[in-house]
Design an enzyme around this catalytic site. Structure first.
Site, mmCIF file in Angstrom:
data_model
loop_
_atom_site.group_PDB
_atom_site.id
_atom_site.type_symbol
_atom_site.label_atom_id
_atom_site.label_comp_id
_atom_site.label_asym_id
_atom_site.label_seq_id
_atom_site.Cartn_x
_atom_site.Cartn_y
_atom_site.Cartn_z
ATOM 1 N N ARG A 88 7.173 8.183 1.510
ATOM 2 C CA ARG A 88 6.382 8.128 0.276
ATOM 3 C C ARG A 88 5.472 6.911 0.342
ATOM 4 N NH1 ARG A 88 7.743 5.582 -5.131
ATOM 5 N NH2 ARG A 88 5.982 6.289 -6.375
ATOM 6 N N HIS A 132 -0.593 3.505 -7.643
ATOM 7 C CA HIS A 132 0.506 2.533 -7.671
ATOM 8 C C HIS A 132 -0.120 1.169 -7.977
ATOM 9 C CE1 HIS A 132 4.839 1.845 -6.100
ATOM 10 N NE2 HIS A 132 4.432 0.674 -6.576
ATOM 11 N N GLU A 177 5.306 4.682 -12.177
ATOM 12 C CA GLU A 177 5.829 3.767 -13.199
ATOM 13 C C GLU A 177 4.788 3.348 -14.241
ATOM 14 O OE1 GLU A 177 7.661 0.493 -11.122
ATOM 15 O OE2 GLU A 177 9.225 1.746 -10.264
ATOM 16 N N GLU A 352 12.442 5.992 -5.848
ATOM 17 C CA GLU A 352 12.691 4.593 -5.469
ATOM 18 C C GLU A 352 14.086 4.203 -5.909
ATOM 19 O OE1 GLU A 352 9.968 1.533 -6.850
ATOM 20 O OE2 GLU A 352 8.236 2.806 -6.383
HETATM 21 O O1 IFM Z 1 8.183 -3.227 -5.587
HETATM 22 C C1 IFM Z 1 8.324 -2.468 -6.748
HETATM 23 C C2 IFM Z 1 7.526 -1.185 -6.661
HETATM 24 O O2 IFM Z 1 6.180 -1.448 -6.427
HETATM 25 C C3 IFM Z 1 7.647 -0.406 -7.929
HETATM 26 N N1 IFM Z 1 9.016 -0.224 -8.324
HETATM 27 C C4 IFM Z 1 9.877 -1.374 -8.303
HETATM 28 C C5 IFM Z 1 9.763 -2.111 -6.987
HETATM 29 C C6 IFM Z 1 10.688 -3.345 -6.986
HETATM 30 O O3 IFM Z 1 10.334 -4.222 -8.006
#
Ligand code: IFM
Length: 442
Positions: A88, A132, A177, A352
């Site tokens: 990913r 992102h 996110e 994630e």
């Molecule tokens: O590094 C980040 C990522 O970019 C988005 N989710 C959380 C990860 C850890 O903080």
């Protein structure tokens, strides 16, 4: 399928997961690529933010990062050496449209096409995320996500990328996110653009979800065969005592349901809408219908829980990662079962999950990250258990492939399965990488 138990002496194997379950690793563009001013890439809000004194704790920026832009082929070989079935990654909008609108930069598209072709040639499924967090700076200059116009520009960017790559990738996620790119960025000021306004943050969240919906529509029309969805960071809230139940509900509603509601039900959660009072976003009629496009998958990012009314560090046996986040795999079990209970849930991918620890390269040339192995094992077991109890969860992506730029924490926090020596750019597989490969290929 074997019934997974919580007994950690009983090692996990592929057989604990559904047939065709995918094990992958994840990264994002700004965190690894570097080459921020090469081949026509325009500036992003993170370039601007990093240049502001005091924003990044180690004073660093993304100019070199893991130098992935220049090391694409060897990094692809490295991913293949992990034995994973999927990767990913995210596309940097300012590489594709340096000004955020209009002119398309062929060199940017060509870079991601090489990446995708290289993955497919190695038998690794590409999973692409469109946004992102590296918004073209030119779009911040017109208000960033507080401007409704940006949602429309995002849909056009999504169309451009998907027209070129959609038929070569397994999935396309619109946003990563949106809680972070709205609340954390516009209200809490920790991420770019670093402002402190709740109405601005709620407007940004609204336009992010609107942009998601418009992008989904545009991409559906292309019918490329890629699965289309979105990635949320979800954090279940627990009350430390009965008197904190109401606060816990509020915390979870603001963090999770504010995004899940519009996406999966076409409505904001009523209690949280009332709680926000005059700060709620300006809505146009039809917005909620646009946001609630059918999803082929929901990407879930999980790291920890919220504990309301107590500090977890006072709890017996409490463990924290280097980010200060509680290690709490039970929260992932609760999250997945609550999602299934409360929503009409599309197939889920854990897009994630992972942990930062202060890893060191030992004299024996290895990185002995036993705590990460234990963290990943416990969370993967929770995923296997959720699948066994009927949650349609199809993939798990470890965050992250390699140590990288951890946003406002710079390079001080190491989330990788692979250790990066930033002075030499040498990569070393940590013990967790060997462990993950053994699981993925078992
Ligand atoms: O590094 C980040 C990522 O970019 C988005 N989710 C959380 C990860 C850890 O903080």
């Amino acid at each position: 399928m074997a019934i997974p138990t919580s007994n950690t002496s009983n090692p996990l194997t592929r057989a604990d997961f559904p047939a065709n379950f995918i094990f992958g690793v994840a990264t994002s563009s700004f965190q690894i690529e570097g080459a921020t001013f090469e081949d026509g890439r325009g500036p992003s809000i993170w370039d601007t933010f990093c240049a502001e004194p005091g924003r990044i704790s180690d004073g660093s920026n993304g100019e070199v990062a893991c130098d992935h832009y220049h090391r694409l082929e060897s990094d692809l070989d490295m991913i293949q050496s992990l034995g994973v079935g999927a990767y990913r990654f995210s596309v940097a909008w300012p590489r594709i449209q340096p000004s955020g609108t209009g002119e398309v930069n062929e060199a940017g598209l060509a870079f991601y096409e090489r990446l995708v072709d290289g993955l497919n040639a190695r038998g690794i499924e590409p999973h692409l995320t469109l946004y992102h967090w590296d918004l073209p700076q030119k779009l911040q200059d017109i208000g960033g996500w507080t401007s409704r116009e940006v949602a429309v520009h995002f849909a056009e960017y999504a169309r451009i990328v998907t027209a070129r790559l959609g038929h070569k990738v397994r999935s396309v996620a619109t946003l990563n996110e949106p809680w972070c790119s709205s609340i954390l960025s516009y209200q809490l000021g920790e991420h770019a653009p670093g402002t402190h306004s709740r109405p601005a943050a709620l407007a940004a969240a609204h336009h992010l979800l609107l942009g998601h919906g418009l992008a989904m529509r545009a991409m559906r029309k292309l019918a490329t065969g890629a699965q289309l969805g979105i990635v949320l960071n979800l954090t279940p809230a627990y009350a430390a005592a009965p008197e904190f139940e109401a606060q816990a509900r509020l915390a979870e509603g603001r963090f999770d349901d504010w995004f899940l509601g519009p996406l999966l039900r076409g409505e904001y959660p009523q209690d949280i809408w009332e709680h926000y009072g005059a700060d709620v976003p300006q809505m146009h009629s039809g917005d909620l219908g646009i946001m609630a496009q059918p999803l082929d998958f929901l990407g879930v990012n999980y790291y920890s829980r919220q504990l309301i009314g107590a500090d977890f560090s006072g709890l017996p046996g409490a463990e924290a990662t280097d980010m200060g986040w509680e290690v709490y795999p039970q929260g992932l079990s609760k999250l997945l079962s609550d999602l299934k209970r409360d929503y009409d849930l599309p197939p889920v991918m854990i897009t994630e999950n992972g942990a930062a620890f202060p890893d060191v390269l030992s004299a024996d040339g290895r990185v002995h990250d036993a705590r990460r192995v234990s963290y990943l094992g416990a969370h993967l077991r929770a995923v296997a258990e959720a699948a066994h109890s009927g949650v349609d969860v199809r993939a798990y992506f470890a965050w992250s492939l390699m140590d990288n730029f951890e946003w406002a924490k710079g390079y001080e926090k190491r989330f990788g399965l692979i250790y990066v020596d930033y002075a030499t750019q040498q990569r070393t597989l940590k013990d967790s990488a060997h462990w993950y490969r053994a699981l993925a290929t078992s």
